[in-house]
Design an enzyme around this catalytic site. Structure first.
Site, PDB file in Angstrom:
ATOM      1  N   ARG A  10       0.840  -1.202   0.000  1.00  0.00           N
ATOM      2  CA  ARG A  10       0.000   0.000   0.000  1.00  0.00           C
ATOM      3  C   ARG A  10       0.875   1.251   0.000  1.00  0.00           C
ATOM      4  O   ARG A  10       0.519   2.283  -0.579  1.00  0.00           O
ATOM      5  CB  ARG A  10      -0.948   0.008   1.204  1.00  0.00           C
ATOM      6  N   TYR A  54     -16.865  15.363 -17.151  1.00  0.00           N
ATOM      7  CA  TYR A  54     -17.385  14.021 -16.897  1.00  0.00           C
ATOM      8  C   TYR A  54     -18.366  14.043 -15.724  1.00  0.00           C
ATOM      9  O   TYR A  54     -18.100  14.648 -14.679  1.00  0.00           O
ATOM     10  CB  TYR A  54     -16.215  13.082 -16.607  1.00  0.00           C
ATOM     11  N   ASP A  95      -7.432  17.776 -16.214  1.00  0.00           N
ATOM     12  CA  ASP A  95      -7.715  16.393 -16.579  1.00  0.00           C
ATOM     13  C   ASP A  95      -7.258  16.214 -18.025  1.00  0.00           C
ATOM     14  O   ASP A  95      -7.842  16.769 -18.950  1.00  0.00           O
ATOM     15  CB  ASP A  95      -9.215  16.102 -16.442  1.00  0.00           C
ATOM     16  N   LYS A 154      -8.263   4.661 -19.710  1.00  0.00           N
ATOM     17  CA  LYS A 154      -8.561   5.053 -21.084  1.00  0.00           C
ATOM     18  C   LYS A 154      -7.335   4.900 -21.990  1.00  0.00           C
ATOM     19  O   LYS A 154      -6.907   3.795 -22.249  1.00  0.00           O
ATOM     20  CB  LYS A 154      -9.102   6.489 -21.085  1.00  0.00           C
TER      21      LYS A 154
END
Length: 381
Positions: free
Chosen positions: A51, A103, A175, A200
């Site tokens: 982590r 978005y 973004d 993406k």
């Protein structure tokens, strides 16, 4: 390895590879381990618990940071986890200016999660600098933009935004999902933080989820949030994104080549009312795209003449898949009004152009004639 000959395409293929590897493995190993053995008390190898740090994820983070020209990279389990980590930089009564065309999941995060914690947001057309200046407040801490925007393909001038933000010590957050660092590098234009849905174009094969942040500011704060909230990218998924990045340049070039041909075809199609693609010379943001990016990408939105034709079009397409997401090698078509942007109130959707006649097309790498024939069969019945 020195950087004297490492251009973007080379970095994409070979990665960062700063960590010494005695095996000579060409592909970055997948360190599928939750924890790491200590050599003794206070004798860490630099890796303690996945982590906090994992060699495979670290390779991805350093590679994407180098590609974006940033100081530090962070890999998360999803794009929304990455945006959430950035949102956690802000405190109650902080104000953020956000692109009004963005978005729907990002809108939902700000409106239904962070508004409860007192973070204030104003949505504005960030392509209009005067409108951005008009909503600045004393408590404005950041300007968050998508460019090209999702789904209307609006182009915001990144340098103009940063010229407003920097003197006021306001963060510029971009973004960059739609263009990737191959076509656009916002940090080199003055932005402070870049976000990607790595699902993406970076991954490129519609087979894994991921989120990426590259930052020049709040380095330690973002790392603390990543470790503390734990939404880190797994070793295997980090390897998949690294593998996707190796072919990023040739994929997005082919996708763009297809998109240019398809957008021109759609422009002449009688069943189509309007086409939104930054590579069309009549696009409002064309000149800005030429200035700040090296490509136009492969995302196209378009309005059909009649709402009644939407269902038929989506059912008749055979080569192009009716599915959410974007950026993969397969071409996908989406109906933003009820899918990706359903979280945005109807009056706002209509005002910014997300109408019930709008379709969003993510162009893949298939033969472009097959894609055009597929659209022709569906649109021109």
């Amino acid at each position: 390895m020195g950087d004297h000959c490492r251009r973007l395409e080379t970095i994409m293929v070979q990665g960062c590879r700063e960590r010494e590897d005695t095996t000579g493995a060409i592909s970055t190993p997948i360190y599928q381990s939750a924890t790491f053995r200590h050599r003794g008390l206070n004798k860490s190898t630099g890796y303690d618990y996945s982590r906090s740090e994992n060699p495979t994820r670290e390779e991805l983070e350093k590679t994407i940071a180098k590609l974006e020209g940033g100081k530090s990279g962070y890999a998360f389990s999803t794009g929304m986890a990455a945006i959430d980590a950035v949102a956690r930089l802000f405190s109650p009564k902080d104000h953020i200016i956000v692109s009004e065309d963005l978005y729907g999941g990002t809108y939902r995060l700000f409106e239904q999660v962070y508004k409860k914690y007192g973070v204030e947001t104003t949505y504005v057309d960030t392509t209009d600098i005067e409108k951005v200046e008009a909503v600045l407040r004393k408590n404005t801490k950041a300007i968050f933009i998508e460019t090209p925007s999702n789904p209307m393909m609006r182009i915001t001038d990144i340098e103009k935004i940063t010229s407003i933000a920097r003197p006021l010590e306001i963060l510029t957050i971009v973004d960059n999902t739609f263009l990737s660092p191959y076509f656009q590098r916002p940090l080199l234009l003055g932005a402070d933080i870049v976000i990607h849905s790595g699902t993406k174009f970076l991954g490129g094969h519609n087979d894994t989820l991921s989120g990426i942040i590259v930052a020049n500011k709040f380095i330690e704060e973002l790392r603390f949030t990543q470790v503390s909230t734990g939404a880190v990218l797994s070793p295997f998924d980090s390897w998949l994104i690294l593998r996707g990045i190796k072919t990023l340049s040739i994929r997005v070039e082919k996708q763009q080549e297809n998109a240019i041909k398809i957008s021109n075809w759609l422009n002449e199609c009688k069943a189509v009312k309007e086409v939104f693609y930054p590579g069309l010379k009549n696009h409002k943001g064309y000149d800005i795209s030429i200035k700040q990016a090296t490509g136009f990408g492969s995302m196209i939105s378009f309005n059909v003449n009649e709402k009644e034709s939407i269902e038929r079009v989506l059912e008749k397409l055979e080569v192009i898949y009716f599915a959410e997401s974007l950026g993969g090698v397969e071409s996908l078509i989406t109906y933003p009004y009820t899918q990706t942007h359903a979280a945005i109130p109807e009056d706002i959707r209509n005002r910014i152009g997300i109408k019930d006649t709008l379709l969003r097309l993510s162009v893949g790498i298939e033969n472009v004639e097959d894609l055009i024939e597929d659209l022709d069969r569906a649109l021109n019945y």
